[in-house]
Design a protein around this motif. Structure first.
Motif, PDB file in Angstrom:
ATOM      1  N   GLU A  71       0.794  -1.224   0.000  1.00 45.17           N
ATOM      2  CA  GLU A  71       0.000   0.000   0.000  1.00 45.17           C
ATOM      3  C   GLU A  71       0.831   1.280   0.000  1.00 45.17           C
ATOM      4  O   GLU A  71       0.630   2.158  -0.827  1.00 45.17           O
ATOM      5  N   TYR A  72       1.775   1.390   0.911  1.00 43.95           N
ATOM      6  CA  TYR A  72       2.449   2.667   1.129  1.00 43.95           C
ATOM      7  C   TYR A  72       3.580   2.916   0.137  1.00 43.95           C
ATOM      8  O   TYR A  72       3.731   4.034  -0.361  1.00 43.95           O
ATOM      9  N   GLU A  73       4.358   1.897  -0.163  1.00 44.00           N
ATOM     10  CA  GLU A  73       5.374   2.075  -1.205  1.00 44.00           C
ATOM     11  C   GLU A  73       4.706   2.291  -2.556  1.00 44.00           C
ATOM     12  O   GLU A  73       5.138   3.148  -3.333  1.00 44.00           O
ATOM     13  N   ALA A  74       3.677   1.544  -2.825  1.00 46.13           N
ATOM     14  CA  ALA A  74       2.956   1.689  -4.092  1.00 46.13           C
ATOM     15  C   ALA A  74       2.403   3.104  -4.240  1.00 46.13           C
ATOM     16  O   ALA A  74       2.496   3.710  -5.314  1.00 46.13           O
ATOM     17  N   ALA A  75       1.850   3.644  -3.173  1.00 46.67           N
ATOM     18  CA  ALA A  75       1.297   5.001  -3.216  1.00 46.67           C
ATOM     19  C   ALA A  75       2.395   6.030  -3.447  1.00 46.67           C
ATOM     20  O   ALA A  75       2.241   6.943  -4.268  1.00 46.67           O
ATOM     21  N   LEU A  76       3.502   5.881  -2.745  1.00 48.79           N
ATOM     22  CA  LEU A  76       4.595   6.825  -2.920  1.00 48.79           C
ATOM     23  C   LEU A  76       5.082   6.808  -4.361  1.00 48.79           C
ATOM     24  O   LEU A  76       5.340   7.855  -4.957  1.00 48.79           O
ATOM     25  N   LYS A  77       5.147   5.631  -4.944  1.00 49.74           N
ATOM     26  CA  LYS A  77       5.603   5.522  -6.326  1.00 49.74           C
ATOM     27  C   LYS A  77       4.604   6.134  -7.314  1.00 49.74           C
ATOM     28  O   LYS A  77       4.990   6.546  -8.408  1.00 49.74           O
ATOM     29  N   ARG A  78       3.334   6.214  -6.918  1.00 50.96           N
ATOM     30  CA  ARG A  78       2.327   6.862  -7.774  1.00 50.96           C
ATOM     31  C   ARG A  78       2.389   8.380  -7.674  1.00 50.96           C
ATOM     32  O   ARG A  78       2.136   9.076  -8.652  1.00 50.96           O
ATOM     33  N   CYS A  79       2.699   8.916  -6.494  1.00 49.34           N
ATOM     34  CA  CYS A  79       2.584  10.373  -6.346  1.00 49.34           C
ATOM     35  C   CYS A  79       3.912  11.123  -6.311  1.00 49.34           C
ATOM     36  O   CYS A  79       3.914  12.337  -6.481  1.00 49.34           O
ATOM     37  N   TYR A  89      13.592   8.069   0.795  1.00 52.44           N
ATOM     38  CA  TYR A  89      12.504   7.141   0.477  1.00 52.44           C
ATOM     39  C   TYR A  89      11.969   6.492   1.757  1.00 52.44           C
ATOM     40  O   TYR A  89      10.759   6.456   1.990  1.00 52.44           O
ATOM     41  N   ASP A  90      12.867   6.001   2.599  1.00 53.98           N
ATOM     42  CA  ASP A  90      12.453   5.366   3.851  1.00 53.98           C
ATOM     43  C   ASP A  90      11.662   6.325   4.732  1.00 53.98           C
ATOM     44  O   ASP A  90      10.622   5.965   5.298  1.00 53.98           O
ATOM     45  N   VAL A  91      12.140   7.560   4.842  1.00 55.75           N
ATOM     46  CA  VAL A  91      11.445   8.563   5.660  1.00 55.75           C
ATOM     47  C   VAL A  91      10.041   8.816   5.115  1.00 55.75           C
ATOM     48  O   VAL A  91       9.065   8.861   5.880  1.00 55.75           O
ATOM     49  N   PHE A  92       9.916   8.961   3.814  1.00 53.07           N
ATOM     50  CA  PHE A  92       8.612   9.306   3.244  1.00 53.07           C
ATOM     51  C   PHE A  92       7.643   8.120   3.265  1.00 53.07           C
ATOM     52  O   PHE A  92       6.442   8.316   3.455  1.00 53.07           O
ATOM     53  N   VAL A  93       8.137   6.905   3.119  1.00 54.44           N
ATOM     54  CA  VAL A  93       7.264   5.733   3.266  1.00 54.44           C
ATOM     55  C   VAL A  93       6.777   5.647   4.713  1.00 54.44           C
ATOM     56  O   VAL A  93       5.585   5.427   4.965  1.00 54.44           O
ATOM     57  N   ASP A  94       7.675   5.838   5.658  1.00 62.17           N
ATOM     58  CA  ASP A  94       7.306   5.834   7.084  1.00 62.17           C
ATOM     59  C   ASP A  94       6.234   6.884   7.347  1.00 62.17           C
ATOM     60  O   ASP A  94       5.228   6.629   8.019  1.00 62.17           O
ATOM     61  N   HIS A  95       6.429   8.069   6.798  1.00 63.41           N
ATOM     62  CA  HIS A  95       5.469   9.152   7.021  1.00 63.41           C
ATOM     63  C   HIS A  95       4.107   8.825   6.386  1.00 63.41           C
ATOM     64  O   HIS A  95       3.068   9.060   7.012  1.00 63.41           O
ATOM     65  N   ALA A  96       4.131   8.283   5.190  1.00 62.11           N
ATOM     66  CA  ALA A  96       2.869   7.902   4.539  1.00 62.11           C
ATOM     67  C   ALA A  96       2.133   6.872   5.379  1.00 62.11           C
ATOM     68  O   ALA A  96       0.910   6.925   5.521  1.00 62.11           O
ATOM     69  N   ASN A  98       2.268   6.588   8.589  1.00 62.16           N
ATOM     70  CA  ASN A  98       1.772   7.254   9.789  1.00 62.16           C
ATOM     71  C   ASN A  98       0.561   8.138   9.523  1.00 62.16           C
ATOM     72  O   ASN A  98      -0.365   8.171  10.335  1.00 62.16           O
ATOM     73  N   VAL A  99       0.543   8.850   8.403  1.00 60.32           N
ATOM     74  CA  VAL A  99      -0.538   9.815   8.173  1.00 60.32           C
ATOM     75  C   VAL A  99      -1.586   9.332   7.177  1.00 60.32           C
ATOM     76  O   VAL A  99      -2.650   9.935   7.066  1.00 60.32           O
ATOM     77  N   GLY A 100      -1.279   8.267   6.440  1.00 60.57           N
ATOM     78  CA  GLY A 100      -2.212   7.756   5.444  1.00 60.57           C
ATOM     79  C   GLY A 100      -1.823   8.186   4.041  1.00 60.57           C
ATOM     80  O   GLY A 100      -1.216   9.241   3.835  1.00 60.57           O
ATOM     81  N   VAL A 101      -2.198   7.362   3.089  1.00 64.46           N
ATOM     82  CA  VAL A 101      -1.826   7.563   1.685  1.00 64.46           C
ATOM     83  C   VAL A 101      -2.390   8.869   1.127  1.00 64.46           C
ATOM     84  O   VAL A 101      -1.667   9.666   0.522  1.00 64.46           O
ATOM     85  N   ALA A 102      -3.682   9.104   1.306  1.00 60.72           N
ATOM     86  CA  ALA A 102      -4.302  10.300   0.727  1.00 60.72           C
ATOM     87  C   ALA A 102      -3.688  11.565   1.308  1.00 60.72           C
ATOM     88  O   ALA A 102      -3.373  12.510   0.568  1.00 60.72           O
ATOM     89  N   ALA A 103      -3.501  11.594   2.620  1.00 64.08           N
ATOM     90  CA  ALA A 103      -2.909  12.767   3.264  1.00 64.08           C
ATOM     91  C   ALA A 103      -1.485  12.988   2.768  1.00 64.08           C
ATOM     92  O   ALA A 103      -1.085  14.121   2.474  1.00 64.08           O
ATOM     93  N   PHE A 104      -0.719  11.903   2.658  1.00 58.80           N
ATOM     94  CA  PHE A 104       0.661  12.045   2.195  1.00 58.80           C
ATOM     95  C   PHE A 104       0.705  12.544   0.752  1.00 58.80           C
ATOM     96  O   PHE A 104       1.393  13.512   0.443  1.00 58.80           O
ATOM     97  N   VAL A 110       4.924  16.282  -0.752  1.00 61.68           N
ATOM     98  CA  VAL A 110       4.947  15.749  -2.115  1.00 61.68           C
ATOM     99  C   VAL A 110       5.028  16.879  -3.141  1.00 61.68           C
ATOM    100  O   VAL A 110       5.762  16.764  -4.130  1.00 61.68           O
ATOM    101  N   LYS A 111       4.320  17.955  -2.901  1.00 63.02           N
ATOM    102  CA  LYS A 111       4.395  19.095  -3.825  1.00 63.02           C
ATOM    103  C   LYS A 111       5.836  19.605  -3.926  1.00 63.02           C
ATOM    104  O   LYS A 111       6.346  19.863  -5.016  1.00 63.02           O
ATOM    105  N   ARG A 112       6.496  19.733  -2.772  1.00 64.50           N
ATOM    106  CA  ARG A 112       7.885  20.202  -2.777  1.00 64.50           C
ATOM    107  C   ARG A 112       8.818  19.179  -3.416  1.00 64.50           C
ATOM    108  O   ARG A 112       9.725  19.548  -4.165  1.00 64.50           O
ATOM    109  N   LEU A 113       8.619  17.908  -3.098  1.00 66.71           N
ATOM    110  CA  LEU A 113       9.448  16.876  -3.714  1.00 66.71           C
ATOM    111  C   LEU A 113       9.366  16.952  -5.229  1.00 66.71           C
ATOM    112  O   LEU A 113      10.394  16.938  -5.915  1.00 66.71           O
TER     113      LEU A 113
END
Length: 169
Positions: A71-79, A89-96, A98-104, A110-113
């Motif tokens: 779920e979380y790696e897949a979402a990060l790779k989409r957005c 990558y590890d930090v942002f997957v951890d954060h996603a 913690n806060v959920g895919v949609a929120a992340f 993500v906008k800044r990245l």
């Protein structure tokens, strides 16, 4: 430091998984973390959890790894559309997680990245400093008066920012 890698080629590292498990904490019996939340078990898992469910640390860690990958790696790779260092990558997957895919995926991070503002993305982790005690009652965890309630969340965000900016020690 070596070059950043395309997000599609990255996988959550063992250090990232252990860090996530440490950050989330372990509970062997299902519980409700905050009023209105879903039942949670193990290292923060909520999918298909019912009150009364139990787990052990090994099963919970395996479940965490599977959920993160699916779920979380897949979402990060989409957005996220820019290359990252492994520690980012590890930090942002951890954060996603913690806060959920949609929120992340909808976040300033993500906008800044995606504008290649890597430092700004790491700094934006500190924007996630609020804890909802109950619907309509949010607390700023960076404030000293809220340290006993949610100071751990603020510490987690500060540690994540530091790791994001500097990498693994």
């Amino acid at each position: 430091m070596k070059a950043r890698t395309a997000v599609a080629a990255l996988v959550f590292s063992a250090a990232g998984l252990i860090g996530l498990a440490r950050n989330e904490g372990y509970r062997g019996e299902a519980y409700i973390p905050t009023e209105g939340d879903r039942p949670t078990i193990g290292f923060g898992s909520t999918r298909n959890v019912r009150m009364g469910d139990t787990t052990d640390p090994v099963s919970a860690l395996a479940r965490l790894g599977h959920e993160v990958n699916q779920e979380y790696e897949a979402a990060l790779k989409r957005c996220v559309h820019v290359p990252l260092y492994q520690h980012e990558y590890d930090v942002f997957v951890d954060h996603a997680y913690n806060v959920g895919v949609a929120a992340f995926c909808g976040s300033t991070i993500v906008k800044r990245l995606n504008r290649r503002d890597y430092t700004g993305a790491c700094d934006a982790l500190l924007m996630w400093r609020f804890y909802t005690v109950r619907p309509g009652d949010k607390r700023d965890c960076s404030l000293p008066e809220n340290k006993s309630l949610c100071g751990g969340l603020w510490t987690r965000r500060q540690e994540a920012r530091q790791l994001c900016l500097e990498g693994y020690p």
